[in-house]
Design an enzyme around this catalytic site. Sequence first.
Site, PDB file in Angstrom:
ATOM      1  N   ASP A  35      14.299  24.430  20.983  1.00  0.00           N
ATOM      2  CA  ASP A  35      12.717  24.102  21.068  1.00  0.00           C
ATOM      3  C   ASP A  35      12.545  24.901  20.212  1.00  0.00           C
ATOM      4  O   ASP A  35      13.011  25.368  18.482  1.00  0.00           O
ATOM      5  CB  ASP A  35      12.683  24.846  22.299  1.00  0.00           C
ATOM      6  CG  ASP A  35      12.750  26.220  22.292  1.00  0.00           C
ATOM      7  OD1 ASP A  35      14.350  26.331  21.870  1.00  0.00           O
ATOM      8  OD2 ASP A  35      12.448  27.530  22.400  1.00  0.00           O
ATOM      9  N   GLU A  60      15.110  28.915  23.601  1.00  0.00           N
ATOM     10  CA  GLU A  60      15.911  30.170  22.527  1.00  0.00           C
ATOM     11  C   GLU A  60      13.926  30.797  22.177  1.00  0.00           C
ATOM     12  O   GLU A  60      14.298  32.072  22.047  1.00  0.00           O
ATOM     13  CB  GLU A  60      16.329  29.886  21.275  1.00  0.00           C
ATOM     14  CG  GLU A  60      16.559  30.401  20.655  1.00  0.00           C
ATOM     15  CD  GLU A  60      15.878  31.427  19.470  1.00  0.00           C
ATOM     16  OE1 GLU A  60      16.476  32.475  18.858  1.00  0.00           O
ATOM     17  OE2 GLU A  60      14.908  31.123  19.348  1.00  0.00           O
TER      18      GLU A  60
END
Length: 434
Positions: free
Chosen positions: A58, A121
Amino acid sequence: SLFNSLVQYFTLLPVSAFPTVFSSSLVHHELVAKYSHLFWVPGSQPDLMPYLLLAHIDVVPASESDGWDAPPFSAQEIDDFIYGRGTIDDKSPGILQALEYLLIKGYVPRRGFYIGLGHDEEVSGFKGAMSIVRVLKQRGVKLSFVMDEGLAILDGVISGLEGPAALIGISEKGQATVKLSVAMLPGHSSMPPRETSIGILAAAVKRLEENPMPRLFGQGPERGTFEHLAHKFKLPMKLIMSNLWLFSPLLGRVLERKPDTNAFVRTTTAVTMFNAGVKVNVIPSLAEAYVNLRIHSAQSLQEVLDLIQLTVGDQRVKMELVDGFDPLPVSSSDEKSFGFQIIKKTVLDMFPTVTVAPGICIGNTDSRHFKDLTNDIYRFAPVWFKPGDAQRFHGINERISKKNYEELVVFYSSLIQNCDIQKLPEPHSSVHEL
């Protein structure tokens, strides 16, 4: 080519970008929490404890209207640099590309290893990384070490340092978000009280900014960083860093002058949100401020909360911990530390002129969720950071050079092969028998 592979990685499904990885009978792949990936590559010697290479897929938002030189999700090449959100933080295509090449060559590891790619994350990894941890715990997995993003190769970034330095993060600062609030009866602006909710809260915030957390330089892993780098500085800094038992307070005062080095010295305090008022002629009944703190390794979360309460010193200001955690344990970095020494060897094999030192991550990574699976967590990627590059991290024009991307692939390929040794050679001793 490596460049075309990177473009594939950003534009196609991983299955298409890395066909050998996903078709190999040696690689076991599964989706975790719908979007995260977990790979298991068993070794030919199952008695060797496995390790885990960690990254995340991400990214933070990016918009072309922010002023990018290339569309932020295009992986466009400009002057031998690949531009795109995620190029340095931290899609880490180098890990899968390295495995792809090793498998094509017919490589079979002796030491098994995992690859974990979390999908959230940037919002703390509560679904991705933590789900991967739960899966591994259920299977009774114990890891020799975990390696995640974090620190990098700094070239010209540390003032006065001669030559580049590869800093391997052996810990992370803790973190806390604290809400301060003041509640009063509302009133009309034509008849204001001596102190308003905004005024009381503003004064409390001002006290926090004027009274920073205590200077703690030398009491955490940052001391080892400067001791390892001391010989690469000129006098008088070489003398100071070589004798931190005496000069830690002096160096701490020097470092606290700049925001980027002040982070090594203490728990940092940043007021990030302030909310109050609904109408220009109404004295607000509630004022709120949010304070974000990054906690030095020599302090605990509770000690920081106590200091905030003491500094604010006003019972009218309510303090609430929104979330937080203590600094992470410090991983080993001595001559007998398998993970640290393997990473160090891989760096020096590729970049012989680089100085390698342990470091401290001032931000946080997914790796903190894995502390129950291993004693040693390292935070490093061989990304070269030159002056100004740090501003591209979560900023505009994030990019990686084509050469550095190739170096990433070679690094992970070499690291995987270097991990195949059963144990480290005995440390060289300077004591000679007569």
